[in-house]
Write a protein that holds these residues in place. Structure first.
Motif, short mmCIF file in Angstrom:
data_model
loop_
_atom_site.label_atom_id
_atom_site.label_comp_id
_atom_site.label_asym_id
_atom_site.label_seq_id
_atom_site.Cartn_x
_atom_site.Cartn_y
_atom_site.Cartn_z
N GLU A 9 0.85 -1.19 0.00
CA GLU A 9 0.00 0.00 0.00
C GLU A 9 0.88 1.25 0.00
OE1 GLU A 9 -3.01 2.01 3.19
OE2 GLU A 9 -3.19 -0.12 2.86
N LYS A 10 1.99 1.15 0.68
CA LYS A 10 3.03 2.18 0.67
C LYS A 10 4.36 1.44 0.77
CE LYS A 10 2.96 2.80 5.64
NZ LYS A 10 3.06 3.68 6.74
N LYS A 11 5.44 2.11 0.46
CA LYS A 11 6.75 1.46 0.53
C LYS A 11 7.04 1.09 1.98
CE LYS A 11 8.79 3.50 -3.51
NZ LYS A 11 9.45 2.57 -4.34
N PRO A 12 7.26 -0.20 2.26
CA PRO A 12 7.48 -0.61 3.65
C PRO A 12 8.84 -0.16 4.17
CG PRO A 12 7.73 -2.49 2.17
CD PRO A 12 7.29 -1.32 1.33
N GLU A 13 8.85 0.29 5.40
CA GLU A 13 10.09 0.66 6.09
C GLU A 13 10.54 -0.45 7.02
OE1 GLU A 13 11.74 3.52 5.53
OE2 GLU A 13 10.22 4.01 4.02
N GLN A 14 9.56 -1.27 7.44
CA GLN A 14 9.86 -2.35 8.38
C GLN A 14 8.82 -3.46 8.25
OE1 GLN A 14 9.52 -0.86 12.40
NE2 GLN A 14 7.38 -0.27 12.14
N LEU A 15 9.19 -4.62 8.73
CA LEU A 15 8.25 -5.71 8.96
C LEU A 15 8.07 -5.79 10.46
CD1 LEU A 15 9.72 -8.37 6.51
CD2 LEU A 15 7.76 -6.88 6.13
N LEU A 16 7.08 -6.54 10.91
CA LEU A 16 6.81 -6.65 12.33
C LEU A 16 6.93 -8.10 12.79
CD1 LEU A 16 3.64 -4.40 12.65
CD2 LEU A 16 6.03 -3.76 13.08
N LEU A 17 7.54 -8.27 13.95
CA LEU A 17 7.56 -9.56 14.63
C LEU A 17 6.91 -9.31 15.98
CD1 LEU A 17 8.43 -12.48 15.08
CD2 LEU A 17 10.67 -11.61 15.81
N ALA A 18 5.81 -9.99 16.23
CA ALA A 18 5.08 -9.80 17.48
C ALA A 18 5.01 -11.11 18.25
CB ALA A 18 3.67 -9.28 17.20
N PHE A 19 4.93 -10.97 19.56
CA PHE A 19 4.71 -12.11 20.44
C PHE A 19 3.45 -11.83 21.23
CE2 PHE A 19 5.24 -14.50 24.40
CZ PHE A 19 5.50 -15.77 23.88
N HIS A 20 2.49 -12.78 21.18
CA HIS A 20 1.22 -12.56 21.86
C HIS A 20 0.61 -13.92 22.20
CE1 HIS A 20 -2.24 -10.23 23.06
NE2 HIS A 20 -3.02 -11.01 22.35
N LYS A 21 0.27 -14.10 23.45
CA LYS A 21 -0.37 -15.32 23.94
C LYS A 21 0.40 -16.57 23.49
CE LYS A 21 -4.92 -13.33 24.56
NZ LYS A 21 -6.34 -13.37 24.24
N ASN A 22 1.70 -16.53 23.70
CA ASN A 22 2.59 -17.66 23.44
C ASN A 22 2.73 -18.01 21.95
OD1 ASN A 22 4.38 -19.05 25.02
ND2 ASN A 22 3.09 -20.84 25.27
N GLN A 23 2.47 -17.05 21.07
CA GLN A 23 2.62 -17.27 19.63
C GLN A 23 3.39 -16.11 19.02
OE1 GLN A 23 -0.89 -18.36 17.40
NE2 GLN A 23 -1.90 -19.08 19.24
N TYR A 24 4.09 -16.41 17.93
CA TYR A 24 4.80 -15.39 17.17
C TYR A 24 3.98 -15.04 15.93
CZ TYR A 24 8.91 -16.44 19.97
OH TYR A 24 9.78 -16.61 21.01
N GLU B 70 -7.12 -8.41 17.46
CA GLU B 70 -8.23 -7.68 18.05
C GLU B 70 -7.86 -7.09 19.41
OE1 GLU B 70 -11.82 -10.00 17.92
OE2 GLU B 70 -11.96 -9.78 15.75
N GLU B 71 -6.58 -6.92 19.66
CA GLU B 71 -6.06 -6.26 20.85
C GLU B 71 -4.58 -5.99 20.61
OE1 GLU B 71 -6.33 -8.83 24.28
OE2 GLU B 71 -5.76 -10.58 23.11
N SER B 72 -3.97 -5.24 21.49
CA SER B 72 -2.55 -4.94 21.35
C SER B 72 -1.72 -6.16 21.71
CB SER B 72 -2.15 -3.78 22.25
OG SER B 72 -2.80 -2.61 21.85
N PRO B 73 -0.71 -6.48 20.90
CA PRO B 73 0.15 -7.61 21.23
C PRO B 73 1.01 -7.33 22.46
CG PRO B 73 0.90 -6.53 19.22
CD PRO B 73 -0.35 -5.85 19.65
N GLU B 74 1.47 -8.38 23.11
CA GLU B 74 2.30 -8.24 24.30
C GLU B 74 3.64 -7.59 23.96
OE1 GLU B 74 2.58 -12.18 26.06
OE2 GLU B 74 0.47 -12.50 25.54
N MET B 75 4.21 -7.93 22.80
CA MET B 75 5.50 -7.40 22.42
C MET B 75 5.55 -7.27 20.90
SD MET B 75 9.28 -9.05 23.14
CE MET B 75 8.72 -9.55 24.75
N VAL B 76 6.07 -6.13 20.40
CA VAL B 76 6.23 -5.91 18.96
C VAL B 76 7.65 -5.46 18.69
CG1 VAL B 76 5.45 -4.65 16.92
CG2 VAL B 76 3.81 -5.26 18.69
N ILE B 77 8.28 -6.12 17.74
CA ILE B 77 9.64 -5.82 17.34
C ILE B 77 9.60 -5.37 15.88
CG2 ILE B 77 11.96 -6.79 17.00
CD1 ILE B 77 11.06 -6.73 19.95
N GLY B 78 10.27 -4.29 15.55
CA GLY B 78 10.38 -3.85 14.17
C GLY B 78 11.58 -4.50 13.51
N ILE B 79 11.37 -5.01 12.30
CA ILE B 79 12.45 -5.59 11.51
C ILE B 79 12.75 -4.58 10.41
CG2 ILE B 79 13.24 -7.56 10.16
CD1 ILE B 79 12.40 -8.25 13.09
#
Length: 106
Positions: free
Chosen positions: A5-20, A34-43
């Motif tokens: 949709e736009k030129k990506p600057e990063q990808l996301l790696l998230a950890f939420h409820k024991n899943q990546y 449908e809620e904020s993830p526990e942890m979000v890392i920018g790649i």
């Protein structure tokens, strides 16, 4: 969701409820969870490279391999990044109408 949709600057790696979750930074993450993830890392993506599907898939494969090898999620990218969030696709209702993301009925 459109990855480009736009030129990506990063990808996301998230950890939420024991899943990546590994995805584009395009609003899909919070819509899936449908809620904020526990942890979000920018790649971060290389600014000098054409960020096409093949390039992004290669970065995702590298990140997945790092997780499989036991690398800590905090060491893979940039912690606590700002990322794109979009509204959930829920209809709006009234007594005489219903409106959704791609429809409107009376």
């Amino acid at each position: 969701m459109n990855l480009f949709e736009k030129k990506p600057e990063q990808l996301l790696l998230a950890f939420h409820k024991n899943q990546y979750y590994l995805c584009a930074d395009n609003g899909l993450l919070n819509m899936i969870l449908e809620e904020s993830p526990e942890m979000v890392i920018g790649i971060p993506l290389d600014k000098m490279v054409n960020k096409n599907t093949l390039y992004c898939a290669g970065i995702m494969a590298k990140v997945a391999n790092q997780l499989i090898q036991g690398e800590s999620i905090q060491n893979i990218g940039v912690p606590d990044v700002v990322y794109t969030e979009k509204n959930h696709l829920r209809p709006l209702l009234d007594n005489s109408w219903i409106e959704g993301p791609n429809y409107f009925y009376r």
